[in-house]
Each structure stands twice: as C-alpha cells, then as structure tokens.
Design a protein around this motif. Structure first.
Motif, PDB file in Angstrom:
ATOM      1  N   ASN A   1      10.172   5.010   0.942  1.00  0.00           N
ATOM      2  CA  ASN A   1       9.017   5.902   1.031  1.00  0.00           C
ATOM      3  C   ASN A   1       8.255   5.554   2.322  1.00  0.00           C
ATOM      4  OD1 ASN A   1       6.535   7.151   0.735  1.00  0.00           O
ATOM      5  ND2 ASN A   1       6.411   6.759  -1.476  1.00  0.00           N
ATOM      6  N   PRO A   2       8.170   6.519   3.264  1.00  0.00           N
ATOM      7  CA  PRO A   2       7.633   6.183   4.582  1.00  0.00           C
ATOM      8  C   PRO A   2       6.156   5.787   4.580  1.00  0.00           C
ATOM      9  CG  PRO A   2       8.029   8.546   4.385  1.00  0.00           C
ATOM     10  CD  PRO A   2       8.614   7.922   3.174  1.00  0.00           C
ATOM     11  N   ILE A   3       5.400   6.133   3.542  1.00  0.00           N
ATOM     12  CA  ILE A   3       3.971   5.783   3.564  1.00  0.00           C
ATOM     13  C   ILE A   3       3.697   4.367   3.061  1.00  0.00           C
ATOM     14  CG2 ILE A   3       3.203   8.198   3.377  1.00  0.00           C
ATOM     15  CD1 ILE A   3       2.398   7.509   0.424  1.00  0.00           C
ATOM     16  N   VAL A   4       4.777   3.689   2.646  1.00  0.00           N
ATOM     17  CA  VAL A   4       4.592   2.338   2.097  1.00  0.00           C
ATOM     18  C   VAL A   4       4.413   1.302   3.208  1.00  0.00           C
ATOM     19  CG1 VAL A   4       5.832   0.445   0.931  1.00  0.00           C
ATOM     20  CG2 VAL A   4       5.708   2.699  -0.135  1.00  0.00           C
ATOM     21  N   LYS A   5       3.410   0.452   3.020  1.00  0.00           N
ATOM     22  CA  LYS A   5       3.187  -0.651   3.965  1.00  0.00           C
ATOM     23  C   LYS A   5       3.143  -1.956   3.153  1.00  0.00           C
ATOM     24  CE  LYS A   5      -0.617  -2.125   6.133  1.00  0.00           C
ATOM     25  NZ  LYS A   5      -1.993  -1.874   6.516  1.00  0.00           N
TER      26      LYS A   5
ATOM     27  N   GLN B   1      10.576   0.762   0.169  1.00  0.00           N
ATOM     28  CA  GLN B   1      10.294   1.084   1.573  1.00  0.00           C
ATOM     29  C   GLN B   1      11.011   2.354   2.044  1.00  0.00           C
ATOM     30  OE1 GLN B   1      11.190  -2.933   2.888  1.00  0.00           O
ATOM     31  NE2 GLN B   1       9.163  -2.998   3.838  1.00  0.00           N
TER      32      GLN B   1
ATOM     33  N   TRP C   1       0.834  -1.202   0.000  1.00  0.00           N
ATOM     34  CA  TRP C   1       0.000   0.000   0.000  1.00  0.00           C
ATOM     35  C   TRP C   1       0.866   1.249   0.000  1.00  0.00           C
ATOM     36  CZ3 TRP C   1      -1.090  -4.441   2.627  1.00  0.00           C
ATOM     37  CH2 TRP C   1      -2.380  -4.950   2.559  1.00  0.00           C
ATOM     38  N   TYR C   2       0.449   2.252  -0.759  1.00  0.00           N
ATOM     39  CA  TYR C   2       0.974   3.611  -0.612  1.00  0.00           C
ATOM     40  C   TYR C   2      -0.101   4.342   0.192  1.00  0.00           C
ATOM     41  CZ  TYR C   2       4.388   2.845  -4.406  1.00  0.00           C
ATOM     42  OH  TYR C   2       5.426   2.389  -5.197  1.00  0.00           O
ATOM     43  N   GLY C   3       0.110   4.520   1.462  1.00  0.00           N
ATOM     44  CA  GLY C   3      -0.942   5.088   2.311  1.00  0.00           C
ATOM     45  C   GLY C   3      -2.133   4.155   2.314  1.00  0.00           C
ATOM     46  N   ASN C   4      -3.289   4.672   1.862  1.00  0.00           N
ATOM     47  CA  ASN C   4      -4.480   3.823   1.840  1.00  0.00           C
ATOM     48  C   ASN C   4      -4.701   3.145   0.485  1.00  0.00           C
ATOM     49  OD1 ASN C   4      -5.226   4.383   4.496  1.00  0.00           O
ATOM     50  ND2 ASN C   4      -6.165   6.331   3.864  1.00  0.00           N
ATOM     51  N   THR C   5      -3.861   3.489  -0.464  1.00  0.00           N
ATOM     52  CA  THR C   5      -4.055   2.935  -1.814  1.00  0.00           C
ATOM     53  C   THR C   5      -3.248   1.655  -1.990  1.00  0.00           C
ATOM     54  OG1 THR C   5      -4.212   5.211  -2.570  1.00  0.00           O
ATOM     55  CG2 THR C   5      -3.998   3.519  -4.283  1.00  0.00           C
TER      56      THR C   5
END
Lengths: 214, 273
Positions: free
Chosen positions: B79-83, B77, B35-39
């Motif tokens: 990118n801090p919004i990546v989960k 990773q 996910w990038y944030g909620n996407t």
C-alpha cells in the motif's frame, strides 16, 4: 459495557456465598448457646437442619458449573467462580463441624466438665465467632488485609486449644466427658482453620496468587 | 506483615522461564511505528516471535493486529500510503534493509489468510505452484513435495485420490488446510495466520487448531485471532493489542489467568471490545 447478565450472575453467586457464610455463623452461635443452656432438643434440631446447608452448597456448585460451561470465563471472572466453589465447600465443612460439636455434646453423659471449662471454651468461642464474621466481611469487600489478619487469630485459637487439651488430660472428670469436650474444642479449632483457608482464597481471587496462611 | 512478606508458592511459569527465554527469537520487533497516510496505526511495537512457538495476537477490531503481521512479510508496504519507522529483525537481519530482498523474506515467511484463497487450479497444482516458480521441474520431486505438504497440513487422506480435481470443489475447512499445504510447500520458517478459522465451521476450526499445534515443532507461527478461547488453547504466548499499541505480551497461561494490565483483563473478560 457488554456481558452485563454474566456480571450480574457473578454478583449473585457472591451474594449466595455471603448468605451461606452468615447462615454458618448463625448455626455456630445457636449450637454454642444450646450447649451452654443444655438444650438437647435444640441441638438435635440444629443437627437435622444441616441438610439444608448441603443443598445450598450443591445449588451453588451447579450454578458455578453452568456459568463456566456457558460463559467460558477467564482471569478474574474464572477466579471469582473457582473461589466461590472452594469457599462454599469450606463453609459446608464449617457447618458440619458446628453440627459435630452438637453431636459431641449430646454424647456426654453429663455436662459438668463442659460447665467447668466454660471460661476456656467461651474465650475460644468468641475468637471463632469474630473469625467467621470477619472472613465473610473480607470476602464481601475483597479486603486482603482483613483476610490476612485472620492468620494471627487462628494462631491464638490453636494455642488456646492446645492448652485446653493439656488441662483436660490432667482433669478429674471422666474420660467420656473430657474426650467429647476435647472433640468440641478440636472442631472449633478446625473452624478457625477453615476461616484461614477462606482467607487464602480471598487473596487468590484478588491477586491471583496463593499464600499459605496456616 | 504485608502480603509480599508472606511466602508465595512458586508458579509453574516461573519455574520454566529460564528454559523459555533460552529460545531464540525468529522475529524481533523494535520500536515499530506505522502510518497509513497521516493516521498512525502502530505505536512503538516491541515484540518477539520465538522459534517453534505459537504467538497469538488478540485485540478489538482496528487495533492493528493484521497490520502488524502484514508488516512481518512486508505485505503492508504494497500500500503506497504506508510509512514505517523502527526495526523488524528476521533472524538478525532488518527486513526493511534495502539489501534484504523481499522475495527471499516471503519465501521464508508464509501467510494464511482469513478466507481460504486457493488458486483456480487442481489441488495438485495449488501445492506445486510455489515450488515450480522456485524452479523445481522434476515431476517426481514435485509429487513428493505435494504429498509431504498435504500430509503436513493434515489433508492428504482426504484428497489423495482427487489431486487432479479443482480445489474449489473442497469444503471451506479443506480449502484452508490446502492453503496451509501450499504455504508449507515452499518450506517456510515462519507461518503468519490472519484469522485462519474465522470463516470455518467448528469442526474445521478444531482441525486447523490441532494442525497449528503439530506444525509448531517445525515452524514458528504467529496467529491473529478474534477467538480468545482459540488463543488460549493453541498459543504459547499472547500479545494484546489496543489502539495500535502492545498493551501486554506474556505467556498465554498468564494472560488468560492473571493478566498484569487492567485493559487486558477487561478485554479478555468481555468488559469491552
């Protein structure tokens, strides 16, 4: 949708093959009719008209080659074009075989044997006509089942051919009549074989797999 | 009589499957979601990269191709919004395992980007940079590594007399091969390539494609490309991505001659994308 022009070109190529198939069907019928009526001049005209078929086949080959070069087709598009090339070549051979029948007829010193064996020949003719028509219908509608059914019809023609040739060996007619008659039957049988070849190409175009129907 | 009852001619791929399957997987991706944030950008990816093979990743823009390969060296990773959930095994070690040092991963997994990105240094220094930060100081050894790497990237003959010149003086195609040489200098196991020829002219593109073919005898290569002919020419297996999913993953010959999924067929024949 993208590549609309290419898709239209693919459809046009298929229509040209279909038209060529109908032309071959018509030539076969005309040759048989002229032989039945003993119209030698008509047969001569039909022999000469075969050159047009060769030209149509060449034109289809050129178009298909250009499409491959310019569009670099893959998967079903590539199979569509390859199958057009294969079928046009098979149709051209079927045209040659119809003309070969006419030539064999013209070589016969008399049509007595031909007329004597008309019932056997007529039975083969009607089956070949159905095969030629049905294979082009199957091609037009990409109907694998219809294409597949042709294998059984081809077996019938092969058997009829085998029986006719055996009968001819024992016949009272001169060899220069029976040999040419056997050629005519042989050419018809070969047309049936080409129809099953085309059926195999139809199946290949639809599902990408080769089956041996002969 | 049904079509299936007819005797089918064995295809070339079927005959070689056993041999192909025997190849070990360098990367094994299991149930990867990202996910990038909620996407959600990647959905349940299952994919293997086999040793000494070229895997091509194709698909329309925004389908997750680049995101996926950037996951393999954990660049994504940064990118801090990546989960991320799921597992990616590099030679049987889960790369998301805290005990797996990311520096070690990036030493084993090199990357080449879309736009050639040489350092503002000499040609020699560009290639020697990696080995130097790994502690190699011996000048003779460094010179050997630089030569071998440049030879491996098929650019040695073009630059051997100008090693001390700035790398920016090279053409785009040469810069890209220099970047490949820089990647080879740290002796990676896997090379990830993210559209490596999209900024190159046709001749340079062909050179890089030939290079990829040569490199696969020593390395395992995964390449993201928008050029489908390129994927067909140089890869052993191809994965088709769409909306973050792997729609089809198979032998390249199969994908480009008779794909199983209609969406793959429609994409590679230019019906969409």
């Amino acid at each position: 949708m993208s590549r609309e022009i290419f898709i239209t070109e693919l459809d046009e190529l298929q229509q040209e093959i279909y038209a060529l198939g109908r032309h071959i069907e018509s030539t076969f019928k005309k040759v048989v009719q002229a032989m039945n009526k003993g119209e030698k001049a008509v047969l001569q005209d039909l022999i000469e008209a075969d050159e047009e078929v060769n030209e149509v086949e060449l034109k289809i080959n050129e178009q298909a080659t250009l499409m491959i070069t310019k569009q670099q087709p893959v998967a079903s598009d590539l199979r569509h074009i390859i199958v057009c090339l294969k079928i046009s070549s098979d149709l051209e051979r079927m045209g040659d075989l119809s003309v070969d029948m006419a030539k064999a007829y013209l070589h016969m010193p008399s049509n007595q044997a031909y007329q004597a064996y008309r019932p056997e020949l007529d039975a083969m003719v009607s089956k070949v006509e159905i095969m030629v028509r049905q294979v082009m219908e199957a091609y037009d509608s990409k109907d694998m089942l219809k294409a597949q059914q042709l294998a059984a019809m081809d077996d019938d023609i092969d058997q009829a051919y085998g029986k006719l040739v055996k009968d001819l060996f024992r016949s009272e007619y001169s060899v220069d009549q029976t040999a040419q008659l056997a050629f005519i039957a042989r050419y018809m049988e070969r047309i049936g074989d080409y129809c099953t070849n085309i059926s195999e190409w139809i199946i290949y175009e639809v599902n990408g797999k080769r089956f041996d129907l002969n | 009589m049904s079509i299936n009852s007819l005797q089918e001619r064995p295809s070339r791929e079927e005959a070689t499957v056993t041999q192909e399957e025997a190849r070990e997987a360098v990367f094994r991706t299991e149930g990867l979601n990202l996910w990038y944030g909620n996407t959600q950008a990647l959905h349940n990816i299952e994919l293997d990269q086999r040793a000494n093979e070229v895997t091509a990743i194709i698909g329309p823009s925004g389908c997750g191709k680049s995101t996926y390969i950037k996951t393999l060296n954990r660049m994504v990773q940064m990118n801090p919004i990546v989960k991320v959930t799921g597992k990616v095994y590099y030679r049987d070690q889960n790369i998301f395992d805290r005990k797996f040092p990311v520096e070690e991963l990036r030493t084993r997994v090199g990357m080449v980007f879309q736009k050639p990105n040489p350092f503002p240094k000499t040609i020699f220094e560009n290639v020697a940079y990696g080995p130097k930060i790994h502690g190699i100081r011996n000048k003779k050894l460094l010179a050997e590594i630089v030569e071998e790497s440049l030879k491996g990237a098929a650019i040695w003959e073009e630059v051997k007399d100008r090693l001390q010149e700035n790398a920016f003086g090279l053409s785009g195609g040469q810069q890209q091969r220099l970047c490949i040489a820089r990647c080879l200098a740290i002796e990676p196991d896997v090379i990830l390539m993210d559209e490596p020829t999209s900024a190159l002219d046709p001749k340079s593109t062909l050179k890089v494609e030939e290079l990829v073919q040569q490199l696969k005898s020593k390395y395992s290569i995964m390449i993201v490309t928008h050029n489908m002919q390129q994927a067909a020419r140089i890869s052993d297996r191809t994965a088709f991505f769409l909306n973050g999913e792997v729609i089809e993953f198979d032998e390249t010959d199969k994908i480009f001659s008779n794909p199983s999924d209609k969406r793959t067929e429609d994409y590679i024949t230019g019906r969409f994308g």
